[in-house]
Design a protein around this motif. Structure first.
Motif, short mmCIF file in Angstrom:
data_model
loop_
_atom_site.label_atom_id
_atom_site.label_comp_id
_atom_site.label_asym_id
_atom_site.label_seq_id
_atom_site.Cartn_x
_atom_site.Cartn_y
_atom_site.Cartn_z
N GLY A 48 34.76 42.77 18.66
CA GLY A 48 35.53 43.10 17.46
C GLY A 48 36.59 44.08 17.90
N LEU A 49 36.70 45.21 17.20
CA LEU A 49 37.64 46.24 17.63
C LEU A 49 37.11 46.97 18.85
N PHE A 50 37.96 47.22 19.82
CA PHE A 50 37.59 48.03 20.97
C PHE A 50 38.63 49.14 21.13
N CYS A 51 39.84 48.78 21.54
CA CYS A 51 40.86 49.82 21.70
C CYS A 51 41.49 50.19 20.35
N GLY A 52 41.65 49.21 19.49
CA GLY A 52 42.24 49.46 18.18
C GLY A 52 43.74 49.67 18.19
N GLY A 54 45.96 47.37 20.12
CA GLY A 54 46.67 46.19 20.58
C GLY A 54 46.71 45.98 22.08
N VAL A 55 45.85 46.65 22.83
CA VAL A 55 45.91 46.57 24.29
C VAL A 55 44.85 45.64 24.88
N CYS A 56 43.62 45.68 24.36
CA CYS A 56 42.50 45.01 25.04
C CYS A 56 42.32 43.53 24.67
N PHE A 57 42.83 43.10 23.55
CA PHE A 57 42.70 41.72 23.07
C PHE A 57 41.25 41.32 22.78
N ASP A 58 40.39 42.28 22.52
CA ASP A 58 39.01 41.97 22.14
C ASP A 58 38.90 41.48 20.69
N CYS A 59 39.91 41.74 19.90
CA CYS A 59 39.81 41.56 18.45
C CYS A 59 40.47 40.29 17.94
N ARG A 70 45.90 39.54 17.23
CA ARG A 70 45.12 40.77 17.37
C ARG A 70 44.90 41.39 15.98
N CYS A 72 43.66 44.14 15.14
CA CYS A 72 43.89 45.58 15.03
C CYS A 72 45.35 45.93 14.75
#
Ligand code: FES
Length: 99
Positions: A48-52, A54-59, A70, A72
């Motif tokens: 879900g959210l990781f960096c919050g 816009g950097v990690c693309f986990d979301c 993204r 976030c």
């Protein structure tokens, strides 16, 4: 933003999700207790959210048919159709629909 601001709704996998104007999709999901909306390809771990920011693309989510958005950094809008990502379904190659 005041607590009296009207709430709007988006839809997440078909379920109404209220949000406060100005929230990102990720913030709206988290505020409604939805903390994971995709899984990793290899081990199926929740993401879900990781960096919050816009950097990690986990979301990543699909928003109104646009995949890999993204959550976030994508603003929530009333009536948006947000779908959880399915990493087992590969994205089409550019131009593949034209062949
Ligand atoms: S949480 Fe890292 S890009 Fe969205």
């Amino acid at each position: 933003m005041s607590p009296t601001d009207p709430r709007a709704e988006l839809r997440f996998d078909g379920t109404p999700v209220p949000f406060v104007p100005g929230q990102s999709i990720g913030a709206a999901l988290m505020a409604n207790g939805i903390s994971s909306w995709r899984t990793t390809r290899v081990e199926g771990r929740p993401r879900g959210l990781f960096c919050g920011i816009g950097v990690c693309f986990d979301c990543l989510v699909t928003v109104d048919g646009q995949r890999s958005q993204r959550a976030c950094v994508t603003p929530a809008h009333p009536g948006q159709d947000v779908r959880s990502a399915d990493p087992s379904t590969p994205l089409p190659l550019p131009g593949a629909a034209d062949e």
